[in-house]
Design a protein around this motif. Sequence first.
Motif, mmCIF file in Angstrom:
data_model
loop_
_atom_site.group_PDB
_atom_site.id
_atom_site.type_symbol
_atom_site.label_atom_id
_atom_site.label_comp_id
_atom_site.label_asym_id
_atom_site.label_seq_id
_atom_site.Cartn_x
_atom_site.Cartn_y
_atom_site.Cartn_z
ATOM 1 N N VAL A 1 0.835 -1.191 0.000
ATOM 2 C CA VAL A 1 0.000 0.000 0.000
ATOM 3 C C VAL A 1 0.873 1.246 0.000
ATOM 4 N N ARG A 2 0.662 2.108 -0.948
ATOM 5 C CA ARG A 2 1.424 3.344 -1.048
ATOM 6 C C ARG A 2 0.697 4.451 -0.292
ATOM 7 N N VAL A 3 1.427 5.216 0.469
ATOM 8 C CA VAL A 3 0.872 6.383 1.168
ATOM 9 C C VAL A 3 1.555 7.612 0.591
ATOM 10 N N ASP A 4 0.786 8.416 -0.106
ATOM 11 C CA ASP A 4 1.385 9.551 -0.809
ATOM 12 C C ASP A 4 0.299 10.574 -1.083
ATOM 13 N N TRP A 5 0.464 11.788 -0.567
ATOM 14 C CA TRP A 5 -0.516 12.831 -0.842
ATOM 15 C C TRP A 5 0.115 14.204 -0.667
ATOM 16 N N SER A 6 -0.529 15.182 -1.215
ATOM 17 C CA SER A 6 -0.157 16.575 -0.973
ATOM 18 C C SER A 6 -1.442 17.345 -0.738
ATOM 19 N N VAL A 7 -1.337 18.465 -0.052
ATOM 20 C CA VAL A 7 -2.534 19.216 0.303
ATOM 21 C C VAL A 7 -2.217 20.704 0.274
ATOM 22 N N ASN A 8 -3.173 21.505 -0.153
ATOM 23 C CA ASN A 8 -3.014 22.951 -0.244
ATOM 24 C C ASN A 8 -3.132 23.564 1.147
ATOM 25 N N LEU A 9 -2.123 24.338 1.549
ATOM 26 C CA LEU A 9 -2.120 24.958 2.874
ATOM 27 C C LEU A 9 -2.659 26.381 2.867
ATOM 28 N N GLY A 10 -3.221 26.823 1.767
ATOM 29 C CA GLY A 10 -3.862 28.131 1.749
ATOM 30 C C GLY A 10 -3.244 29.083 0.759
ATOM 31 N N ALA A 11 -3.141 30.350 1.151
ATOM 32 C CA ALA A 11 -2.687 31.409 0.258
ATOM 33 C C ALA A 11 -1.213 31.246 -0.101
ATOM 34 N N ALA A 12 -0.789 31.964 -1.123
ATOM 35 C CA ALA A 12 0.610 31.937 -1.545
ATOM 36 C C ALA A 12 1.519 32.321 -0.377
ATOM 37 N N GLY A 13 2.571 31.558 -0.179
ATOM 38 C CA GLY A 13 3.492 31.813 0.925
ATOM 39 C C GLY A 13 3.138 31.087 2.194
ATOM 40 N N SER A 14 2.009 30.385 2.211
ATOM 41 C CA SER A 14 1.618 29.633 3.407
ATOM 42 C C SER A 14 2.328 28.289 3.393
ATOM 43 N N ARG A 15 3.218 28.087 4.325
ATOM 44 C CA ARG A 15 4.034 26.872 4.349
ATOM 45 C C ARG A 15 4.643 26.713 5.728
ATOM 46 N N ILE A 16 5.328 25.621 5.941
ATOM 47 C CA ILE A 16 6.119 25.428 7.160
ATOM 48 C C ILE A 16 7.442 26.154 6.968
ATOM 49 N N ALA A 17 7.870 26.906 7.962
ATOM 50 C CA ALA A 17 9.093 27.693 7.851
ATOM 51 C C ALA A 17 10.310 26.791 7.659
ATOM 52 N N PRO A 18 11.354 27.277 6.987
ATOM 53 C CA PRO A 18 12.566 26.482 6.762
ATOM 54 C C PRO A 18 13.152 25.951 8.068
ATOM 55 N N GLY A 19 13.516 24.669 8.062
ATOM 56 C CA GLY A 19 14.115 24.048 9.240
ATOM 57 C C GLY A 19 13.125 23.602 10.287
ATOM 58 N N MET A 20 11.832 23.866 10.070
ATOM 59 C CA MET A 20 10.817 23.488 11.055
ATOM 60 C C MET A 20 10.057 22.261 10.564
ATOM 61 N N SER A 21 9.230 21.691 11.436
ATOM 62 C CA SER A 21 8.557 20.449 11.076
ATOM 63 C C SER A 21 7.166 20.387 11.680
ATOM 64 N N PRO A 22 6.280 19.552 11.095
ATOM 65 C CA PRO A 22 4.981 19.306 11.707
ATOM 66 C C PRO A 22 5.135 18.352 12.889
ATOM 67 N N ALA A 23 4.034 18.054 13.553
ATOM 68 C CA ALA A 23 4.025 17.117 14.674
ATOM 69 C C ALA A 23 2.935 16.090 14.424
ATOM 70 N N LYS A 24 3.219 14.819 14.756
ATOM 71 C CA LYS A 24 2.247 13.756 14.529
ATOM 72 C C LYS A 24 1.846 13.122 15.855
ATOM 73 N N TYR A 25 0.575 12.699 15.924
ATOM 74 C CA TYR A 25 0.095 11.985 17.102
ATOM 75 C C TYR A 25 -0.474 10.633 16.684
ATOM 76 N N SER A 26 0.075 9.550 17.277
ATOM 77 C CA SER A 26 -0.454 8.201 17.085
ATOM 78 C C SER A 26 -1.360 7.893 18.266
ATOM 79 N N PHE A 27 -2.618 7.636 17.987
ATOM 80 C CA PHE A 27 -3.633 7.529 19.036
ATOM 81 C C PHE A 27 -3.409 6.334 19.949
#
Length: 464
Positions: free
Chosen positions: A92-118
Amino acid sequence: MGTWEFGISSCSQPCRLLAYSILLLLALPSPGQEARSSGRIGMPYDWTHRHVVFSNPRSLKSARVVFAEPRFWHQRMRRDPWRRPRRLPQRVRVDWSVNLGAAGSRIAPGMSPAKYSFDVGAGADCTNDFVVFGLNLAGGSGQATILGYNNLYTEPLGAGFCSGTGPSVKWAYNTGGAINTSPVLSLDGTKVAWVAGANPPVFHVLTTGTIGSNGASATSPVVPGAGNNAVDTAISFGGVGDTRSSVFVDYNGDVAYVGSDDGVMHKFSGVFHGVPAEVSAGGWPLQIISGANHKIAGPVFDSVSRNIYYGDDLGIFTFIREVGSKAGTCIGQPAPPCWGNVTFALGSATHPIIESPIVDSTAQRVYALVGGDNSSGTHAIALQTDTALSFSSGASAPIGQSGANIYAGAFDDNYYTSPPTGFLYVCGYTAAPSVANPVLYRIGFTASGKMNTLKDSSSLTLAN
């Protein structure tokens, strides 16, 4: 009988059951703290889990000192094949992308999201597992600043582990200021802490909503508390913004540390279990040694030494001794909290330390990286030292051309089992023809675990 080694993956089943019984007890909250479902163990994974690591404890004594640190058990659960939950089928392949909003809306360089496993014992959960993105664009009625997505295990053709062709919005909030740094999750996943890099910066603790409207997309956010039961506690601090200092939460103390661009380190109490507030007594906040108006990379708190490690935009790497510190001394030897009396001038204003150090809490070693050696200015370097920052314990290795930002590296799996058999991998740049040529550098260790002073011959040029 030799040295006793705390290796859960090589331990007998009764030993493992005992170890994970301890884990379950550590995961249980005190009365009035985070609620949790009976028998369920949730696991956050955010930027702090890459900067506080644990090589294999080689004795019961060294294991005992890290037992109380939740990140130790998080790492064990991610690595131990006996306890690791069933993963997604390999086909099973897991692969997606999603629009984060207006132009310039992104995660800042060197930073990361956070994940929670229930629930780490139940495997992937399409509804309750989620990932949090903090966006570096100011919020508004048509732009979220922080988003949560679930239904993660999907792929564009709809043949993923979860149904659909992409993730679903779990919640989307407009909390005002742009987020330049990485968020941190509570142990039960119900709260998120971060800093908005406004002027002055703002420390946020968000309790996500469970009823009402909690936002439909990046461009259709809601305000916490408006038509929902979400709560956003926002506290201004410092004199100017926060460019690159992500908040670090000490789960056991329920306190957070973060730096502001005016060169001050701040502490907050009651982060996830009480009423968040800045600590303004007992020596806090602390002005950094190099003076005012210096950008601080995210601080890293080591629960064993009880020291806080960080670098700044002058290429200075040093530490703060927190109350109860067991390593190092302070300038003038005042009682903690106080600034350590040792600093490594690794770079300069043109070669800043832009990312947080890595602390091996078990081995009591610290690693820092910078894009230019202050002594020669010709090489980026990786530094290893002990938690007292003793010069005699230091070892540094050149990792290619100076002149470019260097981010924190990562250890291979062997390092966690036995540091002398492992490697540190760092991305840098070749010396010629220009810094535009990225290289994956590999650095080994001696039999005592001390870092080699030369990169490995197996370093790999990635592109030209």
